[in-house]
Design a protein around this motif. Sequence first.
Motif, mmCIF file in Angstrom:
data_model
loop_
_atom_site.group_PDB
_atom_site.id
_atom_site.type_symbol
_atom_site.label_atom_id
_atom_site.label_comp_id
_atom_site.label_asym_id
_atom_site.label_seq_id
_atom_site.Cartn_x
_atom_site.Cartn_y
_atom_site.Cartn_z
ATOM 1 N N VAL A 1 1.267 1.305 7.059
ATOM 2 C CA VAL A 1 0.465 0.606 6.053
ATOM 3 C C VAL A 1 1.152 -0.683 5.633
ATOM 4 O O VAL A 1 2.362 -0.826 5.745
ATOM 5 N N SER B 1 5.497 2.625 5.369
ATOM 6 C CA SER B 1 5.153 1.333 4.790
ATOM 7 C C SER B 1 6.022 0.270 5.437
ATOM 8 O O SER B 1 7.249 0.424 5.509
ATOM 9 N N ARG C 1 -2.754 3.953 12.522
ATOM 10 C CA ARG C 1 -3.103 4.598 11.244
ATOM 11 C C ARG C 1 -1.881 5.139 10.497
ATOM 12 O O ARG C 1 -1.975 5.470 9.326
ATOM 13 N N ASP C 2 -0.732 5.220 11.177
ATOM 14 C CA ASP C 2 0.451 5.769 10.502
ATOM 15 C C ASP C 2 1.369 4.697 9.912
ATOM 16 O O ASP C 2 2.484 4.984 9.505
ATOM 17 N N VAL D 1 0.860 -1.171 0.000
ATOM 18 C CA VAL D 1 0.000 0.000 0.000
ATOM 19 C C VAL D 1 0.903 1.229 0.000
ATOM 20 O O VAL D 1 1.789 1.332 0.857
ATOM 21 N N GLN E 1 2.856 8.613 6.977
ATOM 22 C CA GLN E 1 2.745 7.175 7.174
ATOM 23 C C GLN E 1 4.043 6.483 6.807
ATOM 24 O O GLN E 1 4.846 7.020 6.055
ATOM 25 N N PRO F 1 2.303 4.600 1.054
ATOM 26 C CA PRO F 1 2.063 5.409 2.251
ATOM 27 C C PRO F 1 1.667 6.838 1.886
ATOM 28 O O PRO F 1 2.202 7.425 0.946
#
Length: 165
Positions: free
Chosen positions: A153, A15, A150-151, A7, A13, A9
């Motif tokens: 992925v 990854s 949430r930060d 995904v 965020q 980022p």
Amino acid sequence: MPPVQPVPPAPGQESVWDYPRPPRLERTHRHLEIWLGGQRIADTTGAYRVLETSHPPTYYLPPSAFAPGVLGRAPGSSTCEWKGPATYWTLRGGEQVAAAAAWSYEAPTPAFRDMAGFVAVYAGRADECRVDGERVTPQPGGFYGGWITRDVVGPFKGGPGSVGW
């Protein structure tokens, strides 16, 4: 097996596909809390996190972060190819007991010696674990102990079809 599709980022965020293998240990000053039996049993801003490709961060808290009487040795052991032999811990909070819900490395390999004795908790075996006030989601599959916020992925190792990652 089809290739993994990371995904992308968003700003702010990370990854898990950018994390290293072998894993890396880093200090974190994020506010970590663990709740069990309706009580906050651990609270710290002085922990470590282990970052490994395809895994959400695993947080290791100092023993002093846990309330008195919360940690008790549990039977069993395992060995991590990177960190060495693990010790398991039972957690107690309120009227609740979570057997083998935490682990530590009392004599880890040299790359992880700074976190010797620090304790990680399976988020799915506690009532709730928080990072900076955010309730975490346990890493899928029940074997690994990463905390998803949430930060960060994925996709994350541990779920169906991820054995060969």
